[in-house]
Design a protein around this motif. Structure first.
Motif, mmCIF file in Angstrom:
data_model
loop_
_atom_site.group_PDB
_atom_site.id
_atom_site.type_symbol
_atom_site.label_atom_id
_atom_site.label_comp_id
_atom_site.label_asym_id
_atom_site.label_seq_id
_atom_site.Cartn_x
_atom_site.Cartn_y
_atom_site.Cartn_z
ATOM 1 N N ALA A 280 90.150 1.071 -4.938
ATOM 2 C CA ALA A 280 91.209 0.864 -3.958
ATOM 3 C C ALA A 280 92.558 0.702 -4.638
ATOM 4 O O ALA A 280 93.571 1.255 -4.183
ATOM 5 N N CYS A 281 92.597 -0.045 -5.741
ATOM 6 C CA CYS A 281 93.865 -0.225 -6.476
ATOM 7 C C CYS A 281 94.361 1.095 -7.049
ATOM 8 O O CYS A 281 95.554 1.417 -6.955
ATOM 9 N N LEU A 282 93.455 1.847 -7.655
ATOM 10 C CA LEU A 282 93.845 3.113 -8.272
ATOM 11 C C LEU A 282 94.366 4.097 -7.225
ATOM 12 O O LEU A 282 95.444 4.689 -7.391
ATOM 13 N N LEU A 283 93.621 4.261 -6.147
ATOM 14 C CA LEU A 283 94.053 5.187 -5.092
ATOM 15 C C LEU A 283 95.299 4.674 -4.388
ATOM 16 O O LEU A 283 96.170 5.461 -3.988
ATOM 17 N N GLY A 284 95.412 3.343 -4.250
ATOM 18 C CA GLY A 284 96.612 2.778 -3.642
ATOM 19 C C GLY A 284 97.847 3.067 -4.475
ATOM 20 O O GLY A 284 98.889 3.455 -3.943
ATOM 21 N N MET A 285 97.743 2.874 -5.793
ATOM 22 C CA MET A 285 98.872 3.159 -6.665
ATOM 23 C C MET A 285 99.211 4.639 -6.680
ATOM 24 O O MET A 285 100.381 5.035 -6.622
ATOM 25 N N LEU A 286 98.200 5.493 -6.749
ATOM 26 C CA LEU A 286 98.447 6.929 -6.772
ATOM 27 C C LEU A 286 99.089 7.411 -5.469
ATOM 28 O O LEU A 286 99.996 8.251 -5.485
ATOM 29 N N SER A 287 98.636 6.865 -4.339
ATOM 30 C CA SER A 287 99.195 7.293 -3.054
ATOM 31 C C SER A 287 100.656 6.869 -2.929
ATOM 32 O O SER A 287 101.505 7.645 -2.476
ATOM 33 N N LEU A 288 100.979 5.643 -3.350
ATOM 34 C CA LEU A 288 102.361 5.183 -3.280
ATOM 35 C C LEU A 288 103.237 5.915 -4.294
ATOM 36 O O LEU A 288 104.405 6.207 -4.011
ATOM 37 N N SER A 289 102.692 6.205 -5.469
ATOM 38 C CA SER A 289 103.452 6.963 -6.466
ATOM 39 C C SER A 289 103.743 8.368 -5.951
ATOM 40 O O SER A 289 104.833 8.907 -6.168
ATOM 41 N N ALA A 290 102.766 8.972 -5.269
ATOM 42 C CA ALA A 290 102.983 10.302 -4.696
ATOM 43 C C ALA A 290 104.075 10.261 -3.629
ATOM 44 O O ALA A 290 104.932 11.150 -3.559
ATOM 45 N N LEU A 291 104.061 9.219 -2.796
ATOM 46 C CA LEU A 291 105.123 9.067 -1.793
ATOM 47 C C LEU A 291 106.470 8.825 -2.464
ATOM 48 O O LEU A 291 107.502 9.341 -2.017
ATOM 49 N N GLY A 292 106.455 8.040 -3.543
ATOM 50 C CA GLY A 292 107.689 7.802 -4.274
ATOM 51 C C GLY A 292 108.251 9.080 -4.879
ATOM 52 O O GLY A 292 109.467 9.323 -4.844
ATOM 53 N N LEU A 293 107.391 9.921 -5.431
ATOM 54 C CA LEU A 293 107.833 11.208 -5.976
ATOM 55 C C LEU A 293 108.335 12.132 -4.870
ATOM 56 O O LEU A 293 109.267 12.916 -5.083
ATOM 57 N N LEU A 294 107.719 12.028 -3.701
ATOM 58 C CA LEU A 294 108.164 12.840 -2.575
ATOM 59 C C LEU A 294 109.585 12.451 -2.172
ATOM 60 O O LEU A 294 110.425 13.313 -1.888
ATOM 61 N N VAL A 295 109.854 11.159 -2.144
ATOM 62 C CA VAL A 295 111.210 10.688 -1.847
ATOM 63 C C VAL A 295 112.183 11.198 -2.900
ATOM 64 O O VAL A 295 113.265 11.696 -2.584
ATOM 65 N N ALA A 296 111.799 11.080 -4.177
ATOM 66 C CA ALA A 296 112.664 11.548 -5.258
ATOM 67 C C ALA A 296 112.887 13.052 -5.185
ATOM 68 O O ALA A 296 113.959 13.552 -5.547
ATOM 69 N N ALA A 297 111.876 13.786 -4.723
ATOM 70 C CA ALA A 297 111.996 15.248 -4.635
ATOM 71 C C ALA A 297 112.974 15.663 -3.551
ATOM 72 O O ALA A 297 113.732 16.627 -3.715
#
Length: 244
Positions: A142-159
């Motif tokens: 859950a922690c790993l997928l939670g971090m990856l999902s938020l990081s992906a959203l963060g990269l989407l914002v940056a993109a």
């Protein structure tokens, strides 16, 4: 040492040079636990939490705070600033592809997340006698997928954000939503059932984190939502990312 490892080490050193970032990303969840734990009423078993104490039920929200800060505050602002200052453009003219810098940012987030959650666990156990996650493998997933999902959203914002300032503004909106549904502003037991159910499925999966901590396996549906969010948001971010 590989090029990616060198970039990760460099980014980690830069991360450590920002005291405010280190404090909020690594120490703030634990400090908040200590503050809440200092209130006697929150250390008393309550039927509203199934006989648990408030601090027992709130630990999963503290994990959400740690993951959300790294994925939605640190990452978008850092990447957008690098693009605005021409760092990514200069990298694109070298054998080092700028994409490795993005990967390094995610790796740094994972390292910081491990330190933050690890410190939280130590204080939970030694200071307040809170049990460690009863389902460690489920909690790790859950922690790993939670971090990856938020990081992906963060990269989407940056993109998508045209400037570093707008990236910070957009990410703040997403951050506040994640914090609200994660129970950081209003304890989840006070929220309507509909909002609780929505929050359980949204990144970083507070429902899965709480289930794993309290002893049951996380719902496969919750984990699947996190995985799909990571893949979809990450793919869209990669395809739409502007290097300059």
């Amino acid at each position: 040492m590989s090029t990616l490892n060198k970039i990760v080490m460099t980014e980690w050193k830069l991360f450590l040079r920002e005291p405010s970032m280190v404090v909020f990303a690594i120490f703030f969840p634990t400090v908040l636990l200590l503050v809440l734990g200092a209130i006697p009423a929150l250390r008393t078993p309550d039927p509203a939490f199934g006989g648990l104490r408030f601090i027992d039920a709130y630990v999963s929200t503290l994990v959400v705070i740690a993951l959300a800060f790294l994925g939605l505050n640190k990452l978008p602002a850092t990447v957008a600033t690098y693009r605005e200052k021409g760092v990514l453009r200069r990298l694109s003219t070298t054998p080092v592809h700028p994409g490795r810098l993005l990967v390094a940012q995610v790796v740094v987030n994972l390292i910081a997340g491990v330190l933050s959650i690890g410190l939280l666990m130590v204080v939970c156990t030694l200071v307040f006698g809170i049990d460690l996650p009863h389902n460690p493998f489920g909690f790790f997933a859950a922690c790993l997928l939670g971090m990856l999902s938020l990081s992906a959203l963060g990269l989407l914002v940056a993109a998508w954000a045209p400037t570093a300032r707008s990236a910070g503004g957009w990410a703040t909106v997403v951050f506040m939503l994640v914090m609200f549904f994660g129970g950081a502003y209003l304890p989840r037991f006070l929220m309507p059932d509909l909002l609780v159910r929505i929050g359980e499925h949204l990144p970083p999966g507070v429902g899965a984190l709480q289930d794993a901590w309290l002893g049951t396996a996380p719902s496969p549906v919750h984990l699947a939502v996190l995985a799909v969010t990571s893949v979809v948001a990450g793919t869209v971010a990669a395809r739409s990312f502007r290097w300059e």
